[in-house]
Design a protein around this motif. Structure first.
Motif, PDB file in Angstrom:
ATOM      1  N   GLU A  18      47.876  44.215  44.884  1.00  0.00           N
ATOM      2  CA  GLU A  18      48.730  44.292  43.692  1.00  0.00           C
ATOM      3  C   GLU A  18      49.750  43.156  43.686  1.00  0.00           C
ATOM      4  OE1 GLU A  18      50.450  48.179  43.757  1.00  0.00           O
ATOM      5  OE2 GLU A  18      48.974  49.001  42.355  1.00  0.00           O
ATOM      6  N   LYS A  20      49.503  40.199  45.091  1.00  0.00           N
ATOM      7  CA  LYS A  20      48.828  38.928  44.802  1.00  0.00           C
ATOM      8  C   LYS A  20      48.566  38.779  43.304  1.00  0.00           C
ATOM      9  CE  LYS A  20      46.481  38.316  49.271  1.00  0.00           C
ATOM     10  NZ  LYS A  20      47.054  36.975  49.589  1.00  0.00           N
ATOM     11  N   ILE A  21      48.243  39.902  42.649  1.00  0.00           N
ATOM     12  CA  ILE A  21      47.941  39.859  41.209  1.00  0.00           C
ATOM     13  C   ILE A  21      49.219  39.701  40.392  1.00  0.00           C
ATOM     14  CG2 ILE A  21      47.061  41.196  39.248  1.00  0.00           C
ATOM     15  CD1 ILE A  21      45.022  42.453  41.182  1.00  0.00           C
ATOM     16  N   THR A  22      50.219  40.551  40.656  1.00  0.00           N
ATOM     17  CA  THR A  22      51.436  40.525  39.836  1.00  0.00           C
ATOM     18  C   THR A  22      52.277  39.281  40.074  1.00  0.00           C
ATOM     19  OG1 THR A  22      52.637  41.863  41.487  1.00  0.00           O
ATOM     20  CG2 THR A  22      51.544  43.040  39.675  1.00  0.00           C
ATOM     21  N   TRP A  26      46.879  35.462  42.457  1.00  0.00           N
ATOM     22  CA  TRP A  26      45.534  35.669  41.924  1.00  0.00           C
ATOM     23  C   TRP A  26      45.690  35.818  40.412  1.00  0.00           C
ATOM     24  CZ3 TRP A  26      43.014  39.802  45.672  1.00  0.00           C
ATOM     25  CH2 TRP A  26      42.800  39.205  46.928  1.00  0.00           C
ATOM     26  N   PRO A  28      44.904  35.832  36.177  1.00  0.00           N
ATOM     27  CA  PRO A  28      43.843  36.439  35.364  1.00  0.00           C
ATOM     28  C   PRO A  28      42.567  35.599  35.404  1.00  0.00           C
ATOM     29  CG  PRO A  28      45.914  36.556  34.210  1.00  0.00           C
ATOM     30  CD  PRO A  28      46.166  35.721  35.428  1.00  0.00           C
ATOM     31  N   HIS A  30      40.715  35.372  38.087  1.00  0.00           N
ATOM     32  CA  HIS A  30      40.422  35.050  39.486  1.00  0.00           C
ATOM     33  C   HIS A  30      39.360  35.999  40.045  1.00  0.00           C
ATOM     34  CE1 HIS A  30      41.239  33.885  43.674  1.00  0.00           C
ATOM     35  NE2 HIS A  30      41.198  35.172  43.960  1.00  0.00           N
ATOM     36  N   MET A  32      37.761  38.181  42.722  1.00  0.00           N
ATOM     37  CA  MET A  32      38.229  38.895  43.904  1.00  0.00           C
ATOM     38  C   MET A  32      37.253  38.693  45.066  1.00  0.00           C
ATOM     39  SD  MET A  32      40.913  40.767  42.759  1.00  0.00           S
ATOM     40  CE  MET A  32      40.988  42.182  43.843  1.00  0.00           C
ATOM     41  N   LEU A  61      44.163  46.504  36.402  1.00  0.00           N
ATOM     42  CA  LEU A  61      44.507  45.237  37.037  1.00  0.00           C
ATOM     43  C   LEU A  61      43.285  44.377  37.326  1.00  0.00           C
ATOM     44  CD1 LEU A  61      47.302  46.357  39.533  1.00  0.00           C
ATOM     45  CD2 LEU A  61      47.572  45.060  37.417  1.00  0.00           C
ATOM     46  N   ILE A  62      42.126  45.009  37.496  1.00  0.00           N
ATOM     47  CA  ILE A  62      40.909  44.244  37.751  1.00  0.00           C
ATOM     48  C   ILE A  62      39.771  44.763  36.871  1.00  0.00           C
ATOM     49  CG2 ILE A  62      41.578  43.811  40.153  1.00  0.00           C
ATOM     50  CD1 ILE A  62      39.359  45.804  40.983  1.00  0.00           C
ATOM     51  N   VAL A  72      40.324  39.550  38.358  1.00  0.00           N
ATOM     52  CA  VAL A  72      41.645  39.957  37.890  1.00  0.00           C
ATOM     53  C   VAL A  72      41.611  40.008  36.365  1.00  0.00           C
ATOM     54  CG1 VAL A  72      44.096  39.363  37.797  1.00  0.00           C
ATOM     55  CG2 VAL A  72      42.773  38.932  39.887  1.00  0.00           C
ATOM     56  N   SER A  73      42.103  41.102  35.797  1.00  0.00           N
ATOM     57  CA  SER A  73      42.060  41.309  34.352  1.00  0.00           C
ATOM     58  C   SER A  73      43.030  40.383  33.632  1.00  0.00           C
ATOM     59  CB  SER A  73      42.414  42.752  33.988  1.00  0.00           C
ATOM     60  OG  SER A  73      41.498  43.648  34.554  1.00  0.00           O
TER      61      SER A  73
END
Length: 240
Positions: A18, A20-22, A26, A28, A30, A32, A61-62, A72-73
């Motif tokens: 989470e 890494k995404i937020t 990583w 949008p 990206h 995984m 999120l994904i 990643v969404s």
């Protein structure tokens, strides 16, 4: 490994992904790591990783794609049509880091093309500003705004160092009426460059005019990449 340890490891993996995404590490789109690779990295079973990925997918999120893996969404925001919303609040509600940058600012006299956007007269003083809002460092929304200096004279020399133009106006002057116009359009060359999308890619545009008791305040045009924004209105039946 006991149930407590499994739960702790699950939470650790979830929190790290989470983050890494937020944070935008990583971004949008990206791709995984595969579940087997994550299981090897964390020294756990693939089942534990699968549960994490399922939770991330449910949270939006994904995206999990058959035969392609997980990605990643793209951020998808929702705003109420009848609300005067703040873009920063909108972005942070998605759990993403927010930033904005001023593209241009000038003070000029109103011309004929401005009269349909604001209740002003030819020659009235206007402030014209554009800025780009970012979510996790990626372009989220392009803002193009006119401000009536007769109603908001402080906008001739505004302080946008801490607040974006919209947030600044909400703080400086209360609005008493607003009007929205919503439509889809293809990205122009300039808009595509700002939003880092292809020319003619579908965009959602929200145009807004606001008034205070002193007169017209502002006209603003928000342009979003079409796959990153949705509009929601809540309403109730009119009493009979």
């Amino acid at each position: 490994m006991g149930k407590t340890s499994d739960a702790t490891l699950h939470q650790r993996i979830l929190s790290e992904i989470e983050q890494k995404i937020t944070s935008g590490d990583w971004p949008p789109g990206h791709r995984m790591p595969f579940e087997l690779d994550l299981a090897e990295h964390y020294g756990c079973s693939r089942m534990t990783v699968n549960k994490v990925m399922t939770q991330l997918a449910k949270a939006g999120l994904i995206e999990r794609r058959k035969k392609s893996g997980s990605f990643v969404s793209q951020p998808r925001s929702q705003s109420a049509v009848l609300e005067i919303h703040d873009i920063e609040t909108e972005v942070r509600a998605l759990g993403l880091e927010y930033a904005y940058e001023i593209g241009s600012f000038s003070v000029r006299r109103a011309i004929e093309g401005d009269l349909a956007k604001l209740d002003v007269s030819p020659g009235d003083q206007l402030a014209e500003v554009s800025c780009l809002h970012r979510a996790a460092m990626r372009p989220f929304c392009l803002e193009q705004r006119l401000i009536n200096l007769k109603t908001v004279p402080a906008a001739a020399k505004p302080d946008f160092s801490q607040l974006s133009p919209g947030a600044w106006l909400l703080k400086v002057i209360p609005w008493s009426a607003a009007e929205h116009r919503i439509f889809a359009t293809g990205a122009s060359v300039d808009v595509a460059r700002c939003l880092e999308i292809a020319r003619n890619e579908a965009c959602l545009v929200v145009e807004r005019r606001t008034w205070s008791h002193s007169g017209a305040v502002t006209y603003v045009r928000f342009t979003y990449p079409g796959d990153r924004h949705a509009l929601v209105a809540r309403f109730a039946p009119v009493p009979q």
